[in-house]
Motif scaffolding. Sequence first.
Motif, PDB file in Angstrom:
ATOM      1  N   GLY A   1     -57.641  45.837   4.742  1.00  0.00           N
ATOM      2  CA  GLY A   1     -58.370  44.742   5.404  1.00  0.00           C
ATOM      3  C   GLY A   1     -58.921  45.168   6.757  1.00  0.00           C
ATOM      4  N   HIS A   2     -60.222  45.032   6.925  1.00  0.00           N
ATOM      5  CA  HIS A   2     -60.811  45.312   8.251  1.00  0.00           C
ATOM      6  C   HIS A   2     -60.537  44.124   9.170  1.00  0.00           C
ATOM      7  CE1 HIS A   2     -63.883  45.637  11.432  1.00  0.00           C
ATOM      8  NE2 HIS A   2     -63.555  46.912  11.346  1.00  0.00           N
ATOM      9  N   HIS A   3     -60.404  44.409  10.477  1.00  0.00           N
ATOM     10  CA  HIS A   3     -60.040  43.367  11.442  1.00  0.00           C
ATOM     11  C   HIS A   3     -60.986  42.165  11.472  1.00  0.00           C
ATOM     12  CE1 HIS A   3     -56.776  45.718  12.949  1.00  0.00           C
ATOM     13  NE2 HIS A   3     -57.533  46.662  13.448  1.00  0.00           N
TER      14      HIS A   3
ATOM     15  N   ASP B   1     -59.243  49.371  12.124  1.00  0.00           N
ATOM     16  CA  ASP B   1     -60.671  49.494  12.458  1.00  0.00           C
ATOM     17  C   ASP B   1     -61.265  50.455  11.432  1.00  0.00           C
ATOM     18  OD1 ASP B   1     -59.822  52.023  13.283  1.00  0.00           O
ATOM     19  OD2 ASP B   1     -60.353  51.756  15.387  1.00  0.00           O
ATOM     20  N   SER B   2     -62.546  50.743  11.549  1.00  0.00           N
ATOM     21  CA  SER B   2     -63.127  51.518  10.457  1.00  0.00           C
ATOM     22  C   SER B   2     -62.600  52.947  10.421  1.00  0.00           C
ATOM     23  CB  SER B   2     -64.644  51.457  10.474  1.00  0.00           C
ATOM     24  OG  SER B   2     -65.135  51.698  11.741  1.00  0.00           O
ATOM     25  N   PHE B   3     -62.168  53.492  11.553  1.00  0.00           N
ATOM     26  CA  PHE B   3     -61.603  54.851  11.531  1.00  0.00           C
ATOM     27  C   PHE B   3     -60.237  54.841  10.832  1.00  0.00           C
ATOM     28  CE2 PHE B   3     -59.048  58.222  13.648  1.00  0.00           C
ATOM     29  CZ  PHE B   3     -59.631  59.281  12.970  1.00  0.00           C
TER      30      PHE B   3
ATOM     31  N   MET C   1     -70.225  55.303  11.324  1.00  0.00           N
ATOM     32  CA  MET C   1     -69.655  54.935  10.027  1.00  0.00           C
ATOM     33  C   MET C   1     -70.497  53.840   9.342  1.00  0.00           C
ATOM     34  SD  MET C   1     -67.224  55.555   7.994  1.00  0.00           S
ATOM     35  CE  MET C   1     -65.527  55.905   8.280  1.00  0.00           C
ATOM     36  N   ASN C   2     -71.081  52.957  10.168  1.00  0.00           N
ATOM     37  CA  ASN C   2     -71.884  51.858   9.625  1.00  0.00           C
ATOM     38  C   ASN C   2     -73.233  52.386   9.133  1.00  0.00           C
ATOM     39  OD1 ASN C   2     -69.896  50.929  11.431  1.00  0.00           O
ATOM     40  ND2 ASN C   2     -70.911  48.939  11.629  1.00  0.00           N
ATOM     41  N   SER C   3     -73.185  53.118   8.031  1.00  0.00           N
ATOM     42  CA  SER C   3     -74.403  53.673   7.434  1.00  0.00           C
ATOM     43  C   SER C   3     -74.114  53.902   5.962  1.00  0.00           C
ATOM     44  CB  SER C   3     -74.767  54.997   8.121  1.00  0.00           C
ATOM     45  OG  SER C   3     -73.683  55.904   8.055  1.00  0.00           O
TER      46      SER C   3
ATOM     47  N   THR D   1     -66.970  56.947  14.451  1.00  0.00           N
ATOM     48  CA  THR D   1     -66.742  55.505  14.540  1.00  0.00           C
ATOM     49  C   THR D   1     -66.678  55.172  16.027  1.00  0.00           C
ATOM     50  OG1 THR D   1     -64.347  55.481  14.679  1.00  0.00           O
ATOM     51  CG2 THR D   1     -65.273  55.619  12.467  1.00  0.00           C
ATOM     52  N   SER D   2     -66.513  53.886  16.318  1.00  0.00           N
ATOM     53  CA  SER D   2     -66.490  53.512  17.734  1.00  0.00           C
ATOM     54  C   SER D   2     -65.244  54.051  18.440  1.00  0.00           C
ATOM     55  CB  SER D   2     -66.586  51.996  17.881  1.00  0.00           C
ATOM     56  OG  SER D   2     -65.622  51.392  17.080  1.00  0.00           O
ATOM     57  N   SER D   3     -64.221  54.447  17.663  1.00  0.00           N
ATOM     58  CA  SER D   3     -63.017  54.946  18.335  1.00  0.00           C
ATOM     59  C   SER D   3     -63.052  56.449  18.574  1.00  0.00           C
ATOM     60  CB  SER D   3     -61.756  54.544  17.559  1.00  0.00           C
ATOM     61  OG  SER D   3     -61.792  55.121  16.287  1.00  0.00           O
TER      62      SER D   3
ATOM     63  N   VAL E   1     -64.831  44.556  25.509  1.00  0.00           N
ATOM     64  CA  VAL E   1     -65.950  44.406  24.566  1.00  0.00           C
ATOM     65  C   VAL E   1     -66.022  45.609  23.628  1.00  0.00           C
ATOM     66  CG1 VAL E   1     -67.305  43.024  26.210  1.00  0.00           C
ATOM     67  CG2 VAL E   1     -67.679  45.506  26.078  1.00  0.00           C
ATOM     68  N   HIS E   2     -66.750  45.405  22.541  1.00  0.00           N
ATOM     69  CA  HIS E   2     -66.975  46.472  21.562  1.00  0.00           C
ATOM     70  C   HIS E   2     -68.193  47.288  22.007  1.00  0.00           C
ATOM     71  CE1 HIS E   2     -67.717  48.349  17.640  1.00  0.00           C
ATOM     72  NE2 HIS E   2     -66.467  48.042  17.361  1.00  0.00           N
ATOM     73  N   PRO E   3     -68.181  48.610  21.747  1.00  0.00           N
ATOM     74  CA  PRO E   3     -69.306  49.436  22.215  1.00  0.00           C
ATOM     75  C   PRO E   3     -70.620  49.236  21.452  1.00  0.00           C
ATOM     76  CG  PRO E   3     -67.707  50.798  21.069  1.00  0.00           C
ATOM     77  CD  PRO E   3     -67.105  49.436  21.175  1.00  0.00           C
ATOM     78  N   GLU E   4     -70.653  48.303  20.513  1.00  0.00           N
ATOM     79  CA  GLU E   4     -71.952  47.929  19.925  1.00  0.00           C
ATOM     80  C   GLU E   4     -72.687  46.955  20.838  1.00  0.00           C
ATOM     81  OE1 GLU E   4     -71.474  46.514  15.912  1.00  0.00           O
ATOM     82  OE2 GLU E   4     -70.383  48.293  15.302  1.00  0.00           O
ATOM     83  N   CYS E   5     -72.034  46.517  21.927  1.00  0.00           N
ATOM     84  CA  CYS E   5     -72.713  45.660  22.917  1.00  0.00           C
ATOM     85  C   CYS E   5     -73.669  46.526  23.744  1.00  0.00           C
ATOM     86  CB  CYS E   5     -71.682  45.023  23.852  1.00  0.00           C
ATOM     87  SG  CYS E   5     -70.584  43.849  23.047  1.00  0.00           S
TER      88      CYS E   5
ATOM     89  N   SER F   1     -63.081  50.150  20.192  1.00  0.00           N
ATOM     90  CA  SER F   1     -63.143  49.671  18.810  1.00  0.00           C
ATOM     91  C   SER F   1     -62.308  48.399  18.628  1.00  0.00           C
ATOM     92  CB  SER F   1     -62.596  50.753  17.886  1.00  0.00           C
ATOM     93  OG  SER F   1     -61.193  50.798  18.014  1.00  0.00           O
ATOM     94  N   THR F   2     -62.353  47.840  17.458  1.00  0.00           N
ATOM     95  CA  THR F   2     -61.563  46.630  17.192  1.00  0.00           C
ATOM     96  C   THR F   2     -60.067  46.917  17.404  1.00  0.00           C
ATOM     97  OG1 THR F   2     -61.631  47.181  14.829  1.00  0.00           O
ATOM     98  CG2 THR F   2     -63.203  45.544  15.622  1.00  0.00           C
ATOM     99  N   GLU F   3     -59.641  48.114  17.029  1.00  0.00           N
ATOM    100  CA  GLU F   3     -58.229  48.494  17.222  1.00  0.00           C
ATOM    101  C   GLU F   3     -57.911  48.549  18.725  1.00  0.00           C
ATOM    102  OE1 GLU F   3     -56.693  49.048  14.233  1.00  0.00           O
ATOM    103  OE2 GLU F   3     -54.758  49.660  15.004  1.00  0.00           O
TER     104      GLU F   3
HETATM  105  P1  13P Z   1     -64.534  49.155  14.340  1.00  0.00           P
HETATM  106  O1  13P Z   1     -64.540  50.590  13.893  1.00  0.00           O
HETATM  107  O2  13P Z   1     -64.368  49.014  15.817  1.00  0.00           O
HETATM  108  O3  13P Z   1     -63.568  48.376  13.559  1.00  0.00           O
HETATM  109  O4  13P Z   1     -65.969  48.551  14.101  1.00  0.00           O
HETATM  110  C1  13P Z   1     -66.468  48.323  12.841  1.00  0.00           C
HETATM  111  C2  13P Z   1     -67.695  47.520  12.899  1.00  0.00           C
HETATM  112  O5  13P Z   1     -68.383  47.442  11.941  1.00  0.00           O
HETATM  113  C3  13P Z   1     -68.042  46.868  14.151  1.00  0.00           C
HETATM  114  O6  13P Z   1     -69.113  46.003  13.984  1.00  0.00           O
END
Ligand code: 13P
Length: 364
Positions: A39-41, A56-58, A137-139, A156-158, A251-255, A268-270
């Motif tokens: 389960g993703h967060h 998180d995705s990593f 990873m989001n690709s 990934t963001s981490s 905040v998440h680095p996608e900001c 990252s979410t983690e």
């Molecule tokens: P995380 O790797 O931080 O869980 O991010 C996944 C994601 O898709 C964020 O939008």
Amino acid sequence: MLRIQTRLPDSYSGAPIDELHDRIAVAKATLGDSLFILGHHYQRDEVMRWADARGDSFKLSQLAGARPQARYVVFCGVHFMAESADILTGEDQIVILPDLNAGCSMADMAELAEVEDCWDALSEVVDISRVVPITYMNSSAGVKAFVGRNGGAVCTSSNARAIISWALERGDKIVFLPDEHLGRNTAFQLGYGVGDMKVWNPRMDLGGLQERDCKEATFLLWKGFCSIHQRFTTDHVAKFRREHPEGAVVVHPECTLEVVQAADSVGSTEHIISFVEQADPGAVIGVGTEIHLVNRLNEETPDKTVLTLDPLVCPCSTMFRIDAAHLAWILEGLLKGNVRNQITVDATTAAEARLALDKMLQIA
Ligand code: 13P
């Protein structure tokens, strides 16, 4: 990308939530060790309570390959995560995404053909052997395979910082796909400035850049973004600080860069979860990420107040699609020997994408 999820039978879509939970419990117990639910967060609570592991995705990419005895890996996340899990699991393991419409609009912003066009156009103006492609990873698996066959890595963001540092040791320039914000934020963390980066717009000739820009920039950032994270503004941060002068912002680095710079912490979410867990009792924390995680953190840490920075935030309509009804439909199908919504990546794409994923797992 359009992926059509078939409508669920009424016995699932019309079933009361408590009944669905009872049915999931029975199916899960019967399937035993042959089943591994990730389960993703960002997932809903009604799904997360059934996950054998969260991350998180990593972390999820590491966990995907960690249960070789599980015949079925049910991925409660989104399409690109399930694809990566299929690449990282054994040949006899079956990866399932309970709702095929669970996707990521940012991942869809970099199509393989556009990425190949970008690479060809760049080859005309720079020494392409010195350019390292890095994909978030989001690709799609296709984009990851492109990156693998061109000597790059997934991040990934981490771990973006470690991966970009590695890339800069083996080349002079990075094409960063598909999130311009994660690319920019990480480059800033490494000491680069605005002048070192240019945004590549795939809808324009030569990405909308001059030849000189392509030659001079260290980072070519793909023009892609997460519509949820891009909504957070510095006004949100300022408002939170006015209302909670003792509070902290994560905040998440996608900001955007401005929001990241206005925050106290980014990750990252983690990372966001551990930031909240490590805060002192009584702390008030403003969070810039998807709302299901923020709400769950608020419930799971009752001694702290966890608030979204943007009270009007709309949930990501694709990230949290999976619900208890879809999970029950998948698990009861497996009990009857019906595998539904299997995610498979063809062997050639998988082998090349694996190069890029393994590189990340090795460096990070
Ligand atoms: P995380 O790797 O931080 O869980 O991010 C996944 C994601 O898709 C964020 O939008």
